[in-house]
Scaffold this motif. Structure first.
Motif, short mmCIF file in Angstrom:
data_model
loop_
_atom_site.label_atom_id
_atom_site.label_comp_id
_atom_site.label_asym_id
_atom_site.label_seq_id
_atom_site.Cartn_x
_atom_site.Cartn_y
_atom_site.Cartn_z
N THR A 7 0.83 -1.21 0.00
CA THR A 7 0.00 0.00 0.00
C THR A 7 0.86 1.25 0.00
O THR A 7 0.58 2.21 -0.73
CB THR A 7 -0.93 0.01 1.22
OG1 THR A 7 -1.73 -1.18 1.23
CG2 THR A 7 -1.84 1.23 1.21
N LEU A 35 -3.33 5.71 8.48
CA LEU A 35 -3.75 4.38 8.05
C LEU A 35 -3.10 3.33 8.94
O LEU A 35 -2.01 3.53 9.45
CB LEU A 35 -3.35 4.12 6.60
CG LEU A 35 -3.85 5.09 5.53
CD1 LEU A 35 -3.33 4.66 4.16
CD2 LEU A 35 -5.37 5.17 5.52
N HIS A 43 -7.47 0.34 7.55
CA HIS A 43 -8.40 1.20 8.28
C HIS A 43 -7.81 2.61 8.36
O HIS A 43 -6.61 2.81 8.18
CB HIS A 43 -8.63 0.67 9.69
CG HIS A 43 -9.38 -0.61 9.76
ND1 HIS A 43 -8.87 -1.79 9.28
CD2 HIS A 43 -10.62 -0.91 10.26
CE1 HIS A 43 -9.76 -2.77 9.48
NE2 HIS A 43 -10.81 -2.25 10.06
N THR A 44 -8.66 3.57 8.67
CA THR A 44 -8.20 4.92 8.94
C THR A 44 -8.79 5.41 10.25
O THR A 44 -9.80 4.88 10.73
CB THR A 44 -8.56 5.89 7.79
OG1 THR A 44 -7.91 7.14 8.01
CG2 THR A 44 -10.06 6.10 7.68
N LEU A 138 -11.20 1.17 5.48
CA LEU A 138 -11.00 2.06 4.35
C LEU A 138 -11.96 1.74 3.20
O LEU A 138 -12.41 2.65 2.49
CB LEU A 138 -9.54 1.97 3.88
CG LEU A 138 -9.01 3.17 3.09
CD1 LEU A 138 -9.13 4.46 3.90
CD2 LEU A 138 -7.57 2.94 2.68
N ASP A 139 -12.29 0.46 3.02
CA ASP A 139 -13.17 0.12 1.90
C ASP A 139 -14.60 0.61 2.11
O ASP A 139 -15.40 0.60 1.17
CB ASP A 139 -13.14 -1.38 1.61
CG ASP A 139 -13.57 -2.25 2.79
OD1 ASP A 139 -13.99 -1.70 3.83
OD2 ASP A 139 -13.47 -3.49 2.67
N ALA A 184 -11.12 10.82 2.09
CA ALA A 184 -11.25 9.41 2.45
C ALA A 184 -11.52 8.56 1.21
O ALA A 184 -10.95 7.47 1.04
CB ALA A 184 -12.37 9.23 3.47
N ALA A 188 -8.85 5.81 -0.25
CA ALA A 188 -9.34 4.44 -0.38
C ALA A 188 -9.19 3.94 -1.81
O ALA A 188 -8.73 2.81 -2.05
CB ALA A 188 -10.80 4.37 0.06
N LEU A 192 -6.45 1.02 -2.42
CA LEU A 192 -7.04 -0.29 -2.72
C LEU A 192 -7.10 -0.57 -4.22
O LEU A 192 -7.40 -1.70 -4.62
CB LEU A 192 -8.45 -0.37 -2.11
CG LEU A 192 -8.49 -0.22 -0.59
CD1 LEU A 192 -9.93 -0.14 -0.10
CD2 LEU A 192 -7.76 -1.37 0.10
#
Length: 221
Positions: A7, A35, A43-44, A138-139, A184, A188, A192
């Motif tokens: 990432t 993150l 996650h954030t 995050l998703d 955000a 993301a 991703l």
């Protein structure tokens, strides 16, 4: 499963470098987008601003604020504000990149700084500035679930995105919107490598052009 290292490498490829060095001198601010990896997923961490603040009271934000004279750059500002607001020290952040600056309606040029923190970090919120700290997968910011958008909102690049998030740990509900929601979504999508389930104004594979056009329009005003 995407690793932290994978990432970070992806996000570093979007670092702005000196691409915006020709911007006029403007009041600046920065936010830190923290993150971390939990159970194999990204996650954030976000904050709920104190209801007692003069600006953006009671709103969900990333840690951040105005640049101080002693701050060397945008990264310094983001790290200092994160420590002041939630007790996250600079040595607890692995800075990955600076993303595209955006003009805030207040006249500040705001730069998002993305960094990794440890999953074990436990926030110590400053009650004068922060009333809650919570984490979001995050998703979540790529899903249509909980998302809505208003088009043509003044002062916001593209659509005004909005999310309603329920924190299962505290059962608290949060409204995430505006620039915070846009950042955000952007992080993301980049991290991703996925297109959101809803329409966004930027190309998630090459968002630079969109943000350059936004700033160019501002400079012509």
């Amino acid at each position: 499963m995407q690793t932290k290292e994978e990432t970070a490498a992806v996000l570093k490829s979007f670092d702005i470098g000196d691409k915006f060095s020709d911007l006029p001198v403007l009041p600046r601010a920065s936010v830190l987008i923290p993150l971390f990896v939990r159970d194999g997923g990204l996650h954030t961490l976000m904050t709920l601003r104190s209801a007692e603040l003069r600006t953006s009271a009671g709103e969900v934000c990333f840690p951040g604020g105005k640049k101080d004279p002693e701050d060397r750059d945008d990264v310094d500002t983001a790290l200092r504000e994160a420590e002041e607001e939630i007790g996250l020290t600079a040595d607890g952040v692995e800075v990955v990149c600076r993303l595209f600056p955006v003009m805030h309606k207040s006249g500040l040029l705001v730069t998002p700084v993305v960094g990794f923190i440890e999953e074990s970090f436990r926030p110590r919120p400053n009650p004068a500035e922060v009333s809650a700290v919570f984490t979001v997968p995050l998703d979540f910011f790529l899903s249509e679930k909980g998302h809505s958008a208003a088009h043509g909102a003044a002062g916001t690049p593209g659509s005004l995105h909005s999310f309603h998030f329920v924190d299962t740990d505290s059962e608290s509900q949060y409204h995430i919107w505006g620039l915070t929601a846009m950042w955000a979504i952007l992080v993301a999508a980049l991290a991703l490598g996925k297109k959101p389930e809803f329409d966004v104004a930027f190309d998630y594979k090459n968002p630079l052009t969109f943000f350059q056009q936004i700033l160019q329009r501002f400079n012509k005003l």
